[in-house]
Structures are given as structure tokens and as C-alpha cells.
Motif scaffolding. Sequence first.
Motif, mmCIF file in Angstrom:
data_model
loop_
_atom_site.group_PDB
_atom_site.id
_atom_site.type_symbol
_atom_site.label_atom_id
_atom_site.label_comp_id
_atom_site.label_asym_id
_atom_site.label_seq_id
_atom_site.Cartn_x
_atom_site.Cartn_y
_atom_site.Cartn_z
ATOM 1 N N UNK A 138 5.875 10.467 -2.037
ATOM 2 C CA UNK A 138 4.986 11.052 -3.047
ATOM 3 C C UNK A 138 5.732 11.810 -4.138
ATOM 4 N N UNK A 139 6.934 12.308 -3.835
ATOM 5 C CA UNK A 139 7.689 13.080 -4.819
ATOM 6 C C UNK A 139 8.448 12.185 -5.789
ATOM 7 N N UNK B 55 -1.350 8.358 5.176
ATOM 8 C CA UNK B 55 -0.091 9.047 5.464
ATOM 9 C C UNK B 55 -0.312 10.376 6.190
ATOM 10 N N UNK B 56 -1.519 10.944 6.118
ATOM 11 C CA UNK B 56 -1.790 12.223 6.787
ATOM 12 C C UNK B 56 -2.830 12.099 7.893
ATOM 13 N N UNK B 57 -3.267 10.883 8.187
ATOM 14 C CA UNK B 57 -4.340 10.706 9.150
ATOM 15 C C UNK B 57 -3.939 11.199 10.541
ATOM 16 N N UNK B 58 -2.671 11.082 10.887
ATOM 17 C CA UNK B 58 -2.243 11.499 12.221
ATOM 18 C C UNK B 58 -2.178 13.019 12.355
ATOM 19 N N UNK B 59 -2.036 13.703 11.215
ATOM 20 C CA UNK B 59 -2.078 15.168 11.243
ATOM 21 C C UNK B 59 -3.455 15.666 11.677
ATOM 22 N N UNK C 98 0.813 -1.224 0.000
ATOM 23 C CA UNK C 98 0.000 0.000 0.000
ATOM 24 C C UNK C 98 0.843 1.269 0.000
ATOM 25 N N UNK C 99 2.063 1.198 0.533
ATOM 26 C CA UNK C 99 2.924 2.372 0.549
ATOM 27 C C UNK C 99 2.488 3.467 1.503
#
Length: 283
Positions: free
Chosen positions: A76-77, A200-204, A65-66
Motif C-alpha cells: 500500500x505504501x 489484506x486485513x480480513x484475518x485481523x 487483485x494484489x
Amino acid sequence: MRRAVALSALTCALALTTVAPTTAPTAPATRPDRPATPAHSTTRPTPASLLDTIPRRGVLRVCTTGDYRPFTHRDPASGAYSGVDISMARDLARSLDAKPRYVPTTWAKLVDDLVAGRCDIAMGGVSITLPRARKVAFGEAVRTDGKTPIVRCADQDKYRTLEEIDRPGTTVIVNPGGTNEQFARSVIKRATIKPHPDNTTVFDEIIAGRADVMMTDASETRYQAKIHPELCAVHPDRPFTFSEKAYAVPRADFPFKEYVDQWVHLAKHDGTYQKYEDSWMAK
């Protein structure tokens, strides 16, 4: 008298000569345009194993899933993959005289992609579950884990039990399609469940105050607490559940599964797996 005996013998001889000779039935001829039917055989051809196919192909296709550090992360880059299980995938490929090729997937499609043959193995923090085990085979477990909360450090004494979490006014955030969402929906009845599509941004979202709690694997809570000082893992040594992580392979490919089992067993006992995990958890 002699004449009567002679006549009787002659009569018997004549009777024997009139009986048609007995002959064996002739087998029907085989038509040249119709081959003889072979004898019935119960032997079935053995399907090719990935254990042989991967070295010939020179590529190990890995569904991942990465989006689940420390196990799998796609930058992502650059698009480059890294993580504990990415390092393990490279080792597995090397052992098979191949190179890894990472096949992007999601938690909702992970198992189906493997079943459909889009990849040879699924790696990246995959938890063993019975629904998944009905479709794929899991190799020897690489680690044990379990669901536990991660919250803002200011709230770590507020959300220690399921009863404290499952209250009106609490927002529990989940990444959709995986075991985190399944667990949350099975235990949360009064709190609000908020799906967030990007793991990848859920914790933000917790840091920003748009969610209060996420319940995920203890290994992930430890890692996220290390890279986000605002977040604290809540009793990761005493998670709410028990689970194991392993690599999933096609269900019917027994030679390949046995090879993966042996490879994992060696990696766990020669320090290879622990070395990769320590390198991420120390970050």
C-alpha cells in the motif's frame, strides 16, 4: 430432264444464301466505374494473437487483485507488487520479450476486465470455476487447492466440520466477490456471514475476535498461519472442496493459450514454480 435437275439445284442454292448467319451472344461490357464482382470467398482473416501482439508492444498486461498472499500482494505504501504469481508474470513477460504491467482489479471484476481487453492475462491465485470458464480460457493448472477453515488457534478443535461452523452465534467472515464468498453462502445457513471489503486485513478481524472463521484456500490458510502465530489452519491437507488454480486468458486466442500452457508446463517441471512458492511459504 437435265433442265429440271438444274433448276432444282439452283433453287436450293438460293434458299441457303438467304438464311441469316448464327453468331454468339456478346458479353455485356463492364462499366469502367463499376469493378467486377470478385468470386465468393469463405476465407476469413485470422485475428491477431497476443502471442504476436505482446512482443511488438513490449508489455504484458496482467490483471491481478494484489490482495491475496502468497500469490499476489500490492504494497500500500510503494504500490509495488510481489507474490508467487507476480514472479511468474515477470518470467512470462520476459519469455515474450516484454515487461509486465500490473492492472489493478477486484475479484468481482477480474473476469470482466479480462474479457473487456483491459489486460492480456489474469494471474494471482485465480481458481478455475465453471462460471469463469464460460467467459475466459484457463491454462494448465499450476496447483490444486480447496476451501478449509482458518481460526484462532484456541478454537481449532471447535470448527473442524461444516456442521460445527454453521451454528447460530458463529461469525464467518468473507472477502466479497470471489470463490470464498460463493462457497460460504452455499453452505452456511445458520451462522452469520460477515463480508469484509479488504482481503489484506480480513484475518485481523479473526485475531481481534470480531469474526470466528474464514474459509479460504488451503494454501492461503497455511501462509496466514505462518505470518500470524495466533491463527491456525484447520486440516489444510483435507479441505472441504477440490479446486485448481491457473492463469486465465482470452477465450478465443488459441495460440496464446497454447503458449501459456507450454510455459506453465515447463515451469512446473523444471522447479521454477515450486521455487517461488517455497520462498513465500517459508516466510
